[in-house]
Design an enzyme around this catalytic site. Structure first.
Site, PDB file in Angstrom:
ATOM      1  N   ASP A   8       0.864  -1.181   0.000  1.00 37.22           N
ATOM      2  CA  ASP A   8       0.000   0.000   0.000  1.00 37.22           C
ATOM      3  C   ASP A   8       0.904   1.236   0.000  1.00 37.22           C
ATOM      4  O   ASP A   8       2.116   1.148  -0.254  1.00 37.22           O
ATOM      5  CB  ASP A   8      -1.009  -0.041   1.159  1.00 37.22           C
ATOM      6  CG  ASP A   8      -0.384   0.195   2.533  1.00 37.22           C
ATOM      7  OD1 ASP A   8       0.851   0.342   2.619  1.00 37.22           O
ATOM      8  OD2 ASP A   8      -1.142   0.236   3.525  1.00 37.22           O
ATOM      9  N   CYS A  70       3.103  -3.209   4.196  1.00 40.42           N
ATOM     10  CA  CYS A  70       2.206  -2.117   4.608  1.00 40.42           C
ATOM     11  C   CYS A  70       2.885  -1.431   5.783  1.00 40.42           C
ATOM     12  O   CYS A  70       4.099  -1.560   5.948  1.00 40.42           O
ATOM     13  CB  CYS A  70       0.785  -2.610   4.899  1.00 40.42           C
ATOM     14  SG  CYS A  70       0.561  -3.607   6.383  1.00 40.42           S
ATOM     15  N   THR A  72       2.685  -1.968   9.035  1.00 33.27           N
ATOM     16  CA  THR A  72       3.171  -2.927  10.037  1.00 33.27           C
ATOM     17  C   THR A  72       3.359  -4.339   9.495  1.00 33.27           C
ATOM     18  O   THR A  72       3.994  -5.166  10.157  1.00 33.27           O
ATOM     19  CB  THR A  72       2.139  -3.042  11.177  1.00 33.27           C
ATOM     20  OG1 THR A  72       0.879  -3.423  10.579  1.00 33.27           O
ATOM     21  CG2 THR A  72       1.970  -1.720  11.913  1.00 33.27           C
ATOM     22  N   HIS A 103       8.892 -24.188   9.319  1.00 26.89           N
ATOM     23  CA  HIS A 103       7.811 -24.862  10.048  1.00 26.89           C
ATOM     24  C   HIS A 103       6.436 -24.672   9.417  1.00 26.89           C
ATOM     25  O   HIS A 103       5.583 -25.542   9.534  1.00 26.89           O
ATOM     26  CB  HIS A 103       7.748 -24.337  11.493  1.00 26.89           C
ATOM     27  CG  HIS A 103       8.870 -24.826  12.346  1.00 26.89           C
ATOM     28  ND1 HIS A 103       8.836 -24.776  13.718  1.00 26.89           N
ATOM     29  CD2 HIS A 103      10.066 -25.382  12.014  1.00 26.89           C
ATOM     30  CE1 HIS A 103       9.969 -25.281  14.203  1.00 26.89           C
ATOM     31  NE2 HIS A 103      10.728 -25.640  13.187  1.00 26.89           N
ATOM     32  N   HIS A 139       5.874 -31.444  10.378  1.00 26.44           N
ATOM     33  CA  HIS A 139       5.619 -30.095   9.859  1.00 26.44           C
ATOM     34  C   HIS A 139       4.646 -30.149   8.675  1.00 26.44           C
ATOM     35  O   HIS A 139       3.725 -29.326   8.572  1.00 26.44           O
ATOM     36  CB  HIS A 139       6.927 -29.421   9.452  1.00 26.44           C
ATOM     37  CG  HIS A 139       7.836 -29.146  10.613  1.00 26.44           C
ATOM     38  ND1 HIS A 139       7.423 -28.461  11.737  1.00 26.44           N
ATOM     39  CD2 HIS A 139       9.122 -29.486  10.842  1.00 26.44           C
ATOM     40  CE1 HIS A 139       8.412 -28.390  12.597  1.00 26.44           C
ATOM     41  NE2 HIS A 139       9.465 -29.009  12.088  1.00 26.44           N
TER      42      HIS A 139
HETATM   43  C1  RB5 Z   1      -1.957   2.724   6.314  1.00 29.20           C
HETATM   44  O1  RB5 Z   1      -1.885   3.973   6.913  1.00 29.20           O
HETATM   45  C2  RB5 Z   1      -1.754   1.620   7.345  1.00 29.20           C
HETATM   46  O2  RB5 Z   1      -2.878   1.508   8.137  1.00 29.20           O
HETATM   47  C3  RB5 Z   1      -1.429   0.321   6.661  1.00 29.20           C
HETATM   48  O3  RB5 Z   1      -0.280   0.462   5.919  1.00 29.20           O
HETATM   49  C4  RB5 Z   1      -1.166  -0.894   7.532  1.00 29.20           C
HETATM   50  O4  RB5 Z   1      -0.229  -0.601   8.527  1.00 29.20           O
HETATM   51  C5  RB5 Z   1      -2.301  -1.618   8.062  1.00 29.20           C
HETATM   52  O5  RB5 Z   1      -2.131  -2.672   8.678  1.00 29.20           O
END
Ligand code: RB5
Length: 147
Positions: A8, A70, A72, A103, A139
């Site tokens: 994203d 993204c 996180t 795994h 596994h």
């Molecule tokens: C976008 O601002 C953010 O929410 C997205 O990149 C992501 O971290 C969502 O999990």
């Protein structure tokens, strides 16, 4: 290997260097072919759209594995794991990357722009691409139970 890559707008978050183009180049520089599933700039988009695009390429046999980025890694992983036969793993260390392959036979790697440095992303991606899935019966049995 053919790798579907999706991100994203976090992949184009300031300050540069932007993670998405850097990581695509990095994967290609290591001898893999990248199927670019977007996004292409900093305009805000919805991460499930890019997670879905990557998963559909894998499920169609167009790519062997996928990498998703993204903020996180969490949102793209949640989205990707809605697809049967997709095993998406959020990895924040090389050890997690290796174990997600060994795994769990993860076929999608999910990483976060806001929680990892570029150097950490490089190390995680390299480890994840190189690590084979375990051939041990226990596994394989556990992975098959995921459906
Ligand atoms: C976008 O601002 C953010 O929410 C997205 O990149 C992501 O971290 C969502 O999990």
């Amino acid at each position: 290997m053919k790798i579907a890559f999706g991100s994203d707008h976090a992949g184009y978050e300031d300050p540069p260097p932007y993670y998405k183009p850097d990581l695509v180049d990095f994967i290609e520089a290591h001898g893999h072919q990248v199927l670019d599933c977007g996004t292409t700039g900093p305009e805000a988009v919805d991460y499930p759209d890019f997670a879905n695009a990557v998963c559909l390429q894998i499920l169609a046999g167009e790519a062997e594995r996928g990498v998703l980025l993204c903020g996180t890694g969490i949102g793209v992983a949640m989205s990707a794991n809605r697809h049967k036969k997709i095993r998406a793993a959020v990895c924040t260390s090389v050890q997690m990357a290796r174990l997600s392959r060994e795994h769990n036979d993860a076929n999608v790697l999910c990483i976060g722009r806001r929680v990892l440095s570029l150097d950490e992303c490089h190390a995680i991606i390299l480890a994840w691409l190189e690590e084979p899935a375990s051939t041990k019966e226990r596994h394989k049995r556990r992975v098959s139970k995921m459906g």
